[in-house]
Write an enzyme that holds these catalytic residues in place. Structure first.
Site, PDB file in Angstrom:
ATOM      1  N   TYR A   1     -33.835  -5.144 -39.601  1.00 47.50           N
ATOM      2  CA  TYR A   1     -35.237  -4.735 -39.712  1.00 47.50           C
ATOM      3  C   TYR A   1     -35.514  -4.149 -41.095  1.00 47.50           C
ATOM      4  O   TYR A   1     -34.631  -3.569 -41.735  1.00 47.50           O
ATOM      5  CB  TYR A   1     -35.571  -3.649 -38.683  1.00 47.50           C
ATOM      6  CG  TYR A   1     -35.706  -4.134 -37.271  1.00 47.50           C
ATOM      7  CD1 TYR A   1     -36.922  -4.615 -36.791  1.00 47.50           C
ATOM      8  CD2 TYR A   1     -34.624  -4.100 -36.402  1.00 47.50           C
ATOM      9  CE1 TYR A   1     -37.050  -5.052 -35.481  1.00 47.50           C
ATOM     10  CE2 TYR A   1     -34.743  -4.535 -35.083  1.00 47.50           C
ATOM     11  CZ  TYR A   1     -35.955  -5.010 -34.637  1.00 47.50           C
ATOM     12  OH  TYR A   1     -36.087  -5.438 -33.342  1.00 47.50           O
TER      13      TYR A   1
ATOM     14  N   ARG B   1     -38.437   2.614 -35.508  1.00 52.44           N
ATOM     15  CA  ARG B   1     -39.644   3.405 -35.789  1.00 52.44           C
ATOM     16  C   ARG B   1     -39.394   4.894 -35.581  1.00 52.44           C
ATOM     17  O   ARG B   1     -39.927   5.744 -36.300  1.00 52.44           O
ATOM     18  CB  ARG B   1     -40.796   2.937 -34.909  1.00 52.44           C
ATOM     19  CG  ARG B   1     -41.325   1.571 -35.322  1.00 52.44           C
ATOM     20  CD  ARG B   1     -42.260   1.006 -34.278  1.00 52.44           C
ATOM     21  NE  ARG B   1     -43.323   1.953 -33.953  1.00 52.44           N
ATOM     22  CZ  ARG B   1     -44.108   1.860 -32.884  1.00 52.44           C
ATOM     23  NH1 ARG B   1     -43.953   0.861 -32.026  1.00 52.44           N
ATOM     24  NH2 ARG B   1     -45.035   2.754 -32.665  1.00 52.44           N
TER      25      ARG B   1
ATOM     26  N   ARG C   1     -38.325  -8.472 -28.230  1.00 52.50           N
ATOM     27  CA  ARG C   1     -39.727  -8.278 -27.879  1.00 52.50           C
ATOM     28  C   ARG C   1     -40.354  -7.274 -28.821  1.00 52.50           C
ATOM     29  O   ARG C   1     -40.365  -6.071 -28.537  1.00 52.50           O
ATOM     30  CB  ARG C   1     -39.830  -7.751 -26.444  1.00 52.50           C
ATOM     31  CG  ARG C   1     -39.276  -8.689 -25.414  1.00 52.50           C
ATOM     32  CD  ARG C   1     -39.286  -8.014 -24.054  1.00 52.50           C
ATOM     33  NE  ARG C   1     -38.607  -8.846 -23.069  1.00 52.50           N
ATOM     34  CZ  ARG C   1     -38.248  -8.433 -21.876  1.00 52.50           C
ATOM     35  NH1 ARG C   1     -38.495  -7.180 -21.496  1.00 52.50           N
ATOM     36  NH2 ARG C   1     -37.639  -9.249 -21.043  1.00 52.50           N
TER      37      ARG C   1
ATOM     38  N   ASP D   1     -43.093  -5.041 -30.562  1.00 55.77           N
ATOM     39  CA  ASP D   1     -44.288  -4.376 -30.033  1.00 55.77           C
ATOM     40  C   ASP D   1     -45.556  -4.854 -30.727  1.00 55.77           C
ATOM     41  O   ASP D   1     -45.494  -5.493 -31.778  1.00 55.77           O
ATOM     42  CB  ASP D   1     -44.174  -2.858 -30.257  1.00 55.77           C
ATOM     43  CG  ASP D   1     -43.241  -2.206 -29.262  1.00 55.77           C
ATOM     44  OD1 ASP D   1     -43.044  -2.757 -28.164  1.00 55.77           O
ATOM     45  OD2 ASP D   1     -42.696  -1.128 -29.592  1.00 55.77           O
TER      46      ASP D   1
END
Lengths: 246, 246
Positions: free
Chosen positions: A111, A198, A50, A52
């Site tokens: 990522y 992040r 999921r 953001d």
């Protein structure tokens, strides 16, 4: 029932994220509506992760089943047709067994985080990278990043809203590399906590500017306290690049 | 009077091009307005090249003079401040002699053309690259491109509106390289005709799909007839990357 696995690319700028929300269009909603427009079937798709609001994907994965048999290539082309003009594209579509679950069958996540390190505002990369005006030492960031490799309690680097039962995660790869004015951070793991990338990038940026020493990052990890990590890097620099399956 | 040279990056998507137009905001207009907003001086800036609507720049150059003396760094920061939210950024600013002219002092021009070669629509690269769905053979394109190297009459590869007196140009470099699903075309010359890069890329794409053989490109060059070249590649894949000066 034929089951399909799709690989998805999206520009997260104008999306509220992967999951259906009341406040705007999500990737999930767009794709479910495109499936309905294409074949009239109301399905719920299962995404690998999921992402953001604002986060991009170059290789998100999802699965769903249809009642009628259709060729994967036909499904892919029809979805791309019906997704327009949403900034979402189906890159691949293949038939999979019923046991396949994009989320729970995943064995590794990858990522990319893009930083542009310069004083001038962004133009072509606006919304696609994080602009950091203070000079960053990418080598120092990369060296510090290696502290986070391995199995740790990543409580300091998870979102308050993170729903994972355990804060223990095994980080396989965290590499920081400068390419001209761009700094790329690549992270790979069997799984990540919510906001972990992040949060790690935000803390590494403090190392890059010299505000933090390598030891400060080690201390932030050690103390297991969200308040002690650096601020989260903004969502629009983050790309889910790939999800691996067996 | 102090003279300044600025290096400019812009996202051409929502701009009508470099030059002032009646039908919308141009790069020139935005920058001239930012100079006025910053110091109240009404100046006319001279750009190195007049990029078309939709064309991007990573290193456009322009020059202008002010009546009052200001540090280049101050000028740059002020312009970036006043340019917001236009997708235009001043990357560098330096003082130059009065004899400097961004257009006529230029000794070499460098362009990049980005093609994304895949079936799926573009998301993060929408408006920043040309989507070509038919499979392209980048090696064949690169091999054919070498036909265009050197001094030729490029009449077949210039716009009808091209104002240059002579169609003779010396193409120094034209390299086609595949990087995954992206194909990058890099072109360098002492000067280019209007639309020359887009026209060359359009013709090379015909070679890439196999519609043209190497010989067809040679024939198109030889015949000196605009109707015989392939269609122009769209503007939004083109980037003015750098302009060289002595």
């Amino acid at each position: 029932m034929p089951c399909y696995r799709i690989t998805i690319e999206y520009d997260g700028r104008d999306l509220v994220g992967w999951q259906r929300q009341k406040n705007g269009p999500s990737v999930q909603q767009h794709i479910e509506e495109a499936i309905f427009d294409f074949c009239g079937e109301e399905v719920r798709i299962q995404g690998a992760g999921r992402t953001d609001a604002g986060v991009h994907a170059l290789g998100q994965v999802a699965n769903f089943a249809l009642t009628s048999n259709r060729k994967p290539q036909v499904v892919m082309n029809a979805l791309n047709q019906h997704l327009k003009p949403a900034p979402i594209a189906i890159l691949e579509c293949e038939e999979v067994g019923e046991e396949f679950c994009a989320r729970f069958s995943a064995i590794k996540w990858h990522y990319l985080y893009r930083i542009i390190n310069r004083r001038a505002p962004l133009t072509v990369d606006a919304g696609l990278a994080w602009l950091v005006k203070r000079e960053l030492d990418a080598d120092a960031m990369n060296e510090a990043a290696q502290i986070l490799i391995g199995r740790h309690d990543f409580t300091s680097f998870r979102a308050a809203a993170c729903q994972a039962k355990s804060p223990m995660r095994t980080l396989e790869r965290l590499v920081v590399e400068r390419k001209g004015e761009e700094i790329q951070v690549r992270a790979s793991a069997i799984s990540f906590l919510h906001n972990q990338v992040r949060s790690m990038v935000g803390s590494l940026s403090l190392v890059g500017t010299g505000q933090w020493a390598r030891e400060d990052l080690a201390a932030a990890l050690e103390v297991k306290d969200r308040q002690r990590a650096g601020p989260n890097a903004p969502p629009y620099g983050l790309y889910l690049t790939r999800v691996d399956y067996d």
